[in-house]
Design a protein around this motif. Structure first.
Motif, short mmCIF file in Angstrom:
data_model
loop_
_atom_site.label_atom_id
_atom_site.label_comp_id
_atom_site.label_asym_id
_atom_site.label_seq_id
_atom_site.Cartn_x
_atom_site.Cartn_y
_atom_site.Cartn_z
N UNK A 1 0.84 -1.19 0.00
CA UNK A 1 0.00 0.00 0.00
C UNK A 1 0.88 1.25 0.00
N UNK A 2 0.51 2.20 -0.79
CA UNK A 2 1.27 3.44 -0.93
C UNK A 2 1.06 4.33 0.30
N UNK A 3 2.14 4.84 0.84
CA UNK A 3 2.10 5.75 1.98
C UNK A 3 1.91 7.17 1.44
N UNK A 4 0.66 7.64 1.43
CA UNK A 4 0.32 8.94 0.84
C UNK A 4 0.94 10.08 1.64
N UNK A 5 1.04 9.94 2.96
CA UNK A 5 1.64 11.01 3.76
C UNK A 5 3.13 11.17 3.42
N UNK A 6 3.81 10.05 3.21
CA UNK A 6 5.23 10.11 2.82
C UNK A 6 5.36 10.74 1.42
N UNK A 7 4.44 10.40 0.55
CA UNK A 7 4.44 10.98 -0.80
C UNK A 7 4.25 12.49 -0.74
N UNK A 8 3.35 12.94 0.12
CA UNK A 8 3.10 14.38 0.27
C UNK A 8 4.33 15.10 0.81
N UNK A 9 4.97 14.51 1.83
CA UNK A 9 6.18 15.11 2.40
C UNK A 9 7.31 15.15 1.36
N UNK A 10 7.48 14.06 0.64
CA UNK A 10 8.52 14.00 -0.38
C UNK A 10 8.27 15.02 -1.48
N UNK A 11 7.01 15.18 -1.87
CA UNK A 11 6.65 16.17 -2.89
C UNK A 11 7.02 17.58 -2.43
N UNK A 12 6.69 17.89 -1.19
CA UNK A 12 6.97 19.22 -0.65
C UNK A 12 8.47 19.48 -0.59
#
Length: 97
Positions: A1-12
């Motif tokens: 499952x994709x960790x959306x919170x990690x994706x958001x932090x990485x994007x920022x």
């Protein structure tokens, strides 16, 4: 499952690095998160997560383009330097230029 919170932090973080044109940090972030980046896949029924994935892809493409532009400029500068050094060697009396 994709960790959306990690994706958001990485994007920022990646977006800030692109804005700051911090090449080293971009490379470090992508290197450290390579395995995470490679498992990103869209969700069939989750539009919000898919929008975050699209945003990340856009930022990642911007970072990649910035790295390519810097690499091209470095290659151009190296070519100019080598060309200048070869031109200087032609003159007598110039050693170890």
């Amino acid at each position: 499952m994709l960790d959306v919170s990690h994706l958001t932090e990485l994007s920022a973080e990646l977006e800030q690095c692109v804005i700051d044109k911090d090449i080293e940090k971009i490379q470090l972030l992508c290197e450290e998160n390579d395995s995470f980046i490679r498992i990103i896949k869209p969700f069939p029924n989750d539009q919000e997560s898919n929008n975050k994935i699209k945003q990340f892809i856009t930022i990642h493409q911007s970072a990649t383009q910035l790295i390519r532009d810097v690499h091209k400029e470095m290659q151009r500068q190296l070519y100019i330097t080598n060309k200048s050094r070869k031109g200087v060697r032609k003159y007598k009396g110039v050693k170890n230029a």
